[in-house]
Design a protein around this motif. Structure first.
Motif, short mmCIF file in Angstrom:
data_model
loop_
_atom_site.label_atom_id
_atom_site.label_comp_id
_atom_site.label_asym_id
_atom_site.label_seq_id
_atom_site.Cartn_x
_atom_site.Cartn_y
_atom_site.Cartn_z
N GLN A 188 0.82 -1.22 0.00
CA GLN A 188 0.00 0.00 0.00
C GLN A 188 0.85 1.27 0.00
O GLN A 188 0.58 2.23 0.71
N GLY A 189 1.93 1.25 -0.79
CA GLY A 189 2.79 2.42 -0.93
C GLY A 189 3.76 2.65 0.21
O GLY A 189 4.48 3.64 0.21
N GLU A 190 3.82 1.77 1.18
CA GLU A 190 4.74 1.90 2.31
C GLU A 190 5.67 0.70 2.36
O GLU A 190 5.33 -0.39 1.86
N SER A 191 6.83 0.89 2.97
CA SER A 191 7.79 -0.21 3.11
C SER A 191 8.33 -0.23 4.52
O SER A 191 8.45 0.81 5.19
N SER A 192 8.66 -1.43 4.99
CA SER A 192 9.24 -1.59 6.33
C SER A 192 10.22 -2.76 6.29
O SER A 192 10.16 -3.62 5.40
N THR A 193 11.10 -2.80 7.26
CA THR A 193 12.09 -3.86 7.35
C THR A 193 11.93 -4.60 8.66
O THR A 193 11.79 -3.98 9.72
N SER A 194 11.92 -5.93 8.57
CA SER A 194 11.81 -6.76 9.77
C SER A 194 13.12 -7.48 10.00
O SER A 194 13.75 -7.98 9.07
N ASP A 195 13.55 -7.53 11.26
CA ASP A 195 14.80 -8.21 11.65
C ASP A 195 14.43 -9.23 12.73
O ASP A 195 14.17 -8.86 13.88
N LEU A 196 14.37 -10.49 12.34
CA LEU A 196 13.87 -11.53 13.22
C LEU A 196 14.96 -12.55 13.55
O LEU A 196 15.90 -12.76 12.78
N ASP A 197 14.82 -13.20 14.68
CA ASP A 197 15.75 -14.25 15.09
C ASP A 197 15.10 -15.62 14.91
O ASP A 197 13.89 -15.74 14.78
N ASP A 198 15.93 -16.65 14.89
CA ASP A 198 15.47 -18.03 14.80
C ASP A 198 14.54 -18.31 15.99
O ASP A 198 14.85 -17.88 17.11
N PRO A 199 13.40 -19.00 15.82
CA PRO A 199 12.98 -19.74 14.62
C PRO A 199 12.04 -18.96 13.70
O PRO A 199 11.38 -19.56 12.87
N TYR A 200 11.98 -17.64 13.84
CA TYR A 200 11.03 -16.86 13.05
C TYR A 200 11.62 -16.35 11.73
O TYR A 200 10.89 -15.92 10.85
N GLN A 201 12.94 -16.37 11.60
CA GLN A 201 13.57 -15.82 10.41
C GLN A 201 13.33 -16.71 9.18
O GLN A 201 13.04 -17.90 9.30
N LEU A 202 13.46 -16.10 8.01
CA LEU A 202 13.36 -16.86 6.77
C LEU A 202 14.55 -17.81 6.64
O LEU A 202 15.68 -17.48 7.03
N LYS A 203 14.29 -18.99 6.10
CA LYS A 203 15.35 -19.96 5.80
C LYS A 203 15.05 -20.59 4.45
O LYS A 203 13.88 -20.80 4.10
N PHE A 204 16.10 -20.93 3.72
CA PHE A 204 15.90 -21.63 2.45
C PHE A 204 17.02 -22.65 2.27
O PHE A 204 18.19 -22.31 2.17
N ASN A 205 16.65 -23.91 2.24
CA ASN A 205 17.57 -25.00 1.97
C ASN A 205 16.83 -26.05 1.16
O ASN A 205 15.77 -26.52 1.58
N THR A 206 17.37 -26.41 0.02
CA THR A 206 16.66 -27.35 -0.84
C THR A 206 17.59 -28.43 -1.37
O THR A 206 18.76 -28.18 -1.68
N SER A 207 17.07 -29.64 -1.45
CA SER A 207 17.72 -30.74 -2.14
C SER A 207 16.92 -31.00 -3.41
O SER A 207 15.70 -31.16 -3.34
N GLU A 208 17.59 -31.01 -4.56
CA GLU A 208 16.85 -31.11 -5.81
C GLU A 208 17.37 -32.24 -6.68
O GLU A 208 18.55 -32.59 -6.65
N LEU A 209 16.47 -32.79 -7.46
CA LEU A 209 16.78 -33.80 -8.46
C LEU A 209 16.45 -33.20 -9.82
O LEU A 209 15.34 -32.70 -10.02
N MET A 210 17.42 -33.26 -10.74
CA MET A 210 17.28 -32.53 -11.99
C MET A 210 17.86 -33.35 -13.15
O MET A 210 18.79 -34.14 -12.97
N CYS A 211 17.32 -33.13 -14.33
CA CYS A 211 17.90 -33.68 -15.56
C CYS A 211 17.98 -32.57 -16.59
O CYS A 211 17.25 -31.58 -16.52
N GLY A 212 18.89 -32.73 -17.55
CA GLY A 212 19.05 -31.68 -18.55
C GLY A 212 19.98 -32.08 -19.67
O GLY A 212 20.34 -33.25 -19.82
N ILE A 213 20.39 -31.09 -20.44
CA ILE A 213 21.26 -31.31 -21.59
C ILE A 213 22.42 -30.32 -21.53
O ILE A 213 22.32 -29.25 -20.93
N ARG A 214 23.53 -30.71 -22.18
CA ARG A 214 24.73 -29.87 -22.18
C ARG A 214 25.33 -29.84 -23.57
O ARG A 214 25.52 -30.89 -24.21
N ALA A 215 25.64 -28.65 -24.05
CA ALA A 215 26.34 -28.49 -25.32
C ALA A 215 27.82 -28.23 -25.04
O ALA A 215 28.17 -27.48 -24.12
N VAL A 216 28.67 -28.86 -25.82
CA VAL A 216 30.12 -28.73 -25.66
C VAL A 216 30.67 -28.02 -26.90
O VAL A 216 30.44 -28.44 -28.03
N PHE A 217 31.42 -26.93 -26.68
CA PHE A 217 31.95 -26.13 -27.77
C PHE A 217 33.47 -26.22 -27.82
O PHE A 217 34.11 -26.34 -26.79
#
Length: 217
Positions: A188-217
């Motif tokens: 709504q046109g306003e901004s604020s900053t939050s500074d939180l401690d564990d366990p409330y802070q944001l966390k991101f950790n991921t384990s992923e499984l992926m397939c794809g292709i690779r070009a060799v030059f």
């Protein structure tokens, strides 16, 4: 994600064209890869609403693009990874809907081991910049949450040489960041900053499984 699919097709087409034009095999110097997969969140919190809402996200679709320069026995390059997910839940009776993306870019070191005529096992590690972006709505009020952190990654990959200048691969990898204590909220046109401690802070950790292709030059 549509752009990543288009890149996959372009990498494949480029490798086929190069193979058709080459009359002799040159020493490999540069490789470019693109892949798609699914990431499972590990001890993560993608909700800006804190501890009681951290279980609303289990994982999401992941994509990656990387480019490496090949030296004698090892490689140096850069990796870009992305995870996209969305969720709907209630916060104190209000309906919340969120579309979340987590992006990561980092320099990489990679080592290869050829264990058969067409097969290669690779290990890559890196550390770089991770940023979180959340476009959400609480009832009819729109908001945006952003955060930044130092991230790390590691990848174990197996590749098969389909053509002299084209590989297909499967990879198991980890990337993420701990201690994302600060995030910015715009609404709504306003901004604020939050500074939180564990366990409330944001966390991101991921384990992923992926397939794809690779070009060799």
């Amino acid at each position: 994600m549509k752009k990543l699919v288009m890149l996959l097709l372009l990498v494949f087409a480029g490798a086929v064209v190069l193979q058709a034009q080459e009359s002799s095999v040159k020493k490999e110097r540069v490789e470019i890869s693109a892949g798609l997969g699914y990431g499972w969140l590990l001890n993560s919190n993608l909700s800006p609403y804190g501890l009681h809402y951290r279980g609303n996200y289990k994982g999401g679709i992941t994509g990656s693009v990387d480019a490496f320069y090949c030296f004698d026995g090892w490689k140096a390059g850069v990796l870009f990874s992305n995870l996209s997910t969305s969720g709907n839940y209630t916060v104190e009776g209000d309906m919340v809907a969120e579309d979340i993306t987590v992006n990561y870019i980092a320099p990489q070191l990679k080592a290869d081991k050829h264990f058969a005529e067409r097969w290669t096992l690779s290990v890559a590690i890196g550390a770089g910049y991770l940023w979180y972006a959340n476009k959400g709505w609480q009832n009819t009020t729109e908001y945006k949450v952003t955060a930044h952190a130092l991230g790390v990654n590691g990848r174990l990959e197996i590749a098969y040489r389909l053509l002299p200048r084209l590989d297909i691969f499967g990879a198991l990898s980890y990337w993420g960041a701990y201690n994302i204590k600060e995030f910015k909220v715009e609404s709504q046109g306003e901004s604020s900053t939050s500074d939180l401690d564990d366990p409330y802070q944001l966390k991101f950790n991921t384990s992923e499984l992926m397939c794809g292709i690779r070009a060799v030059f």
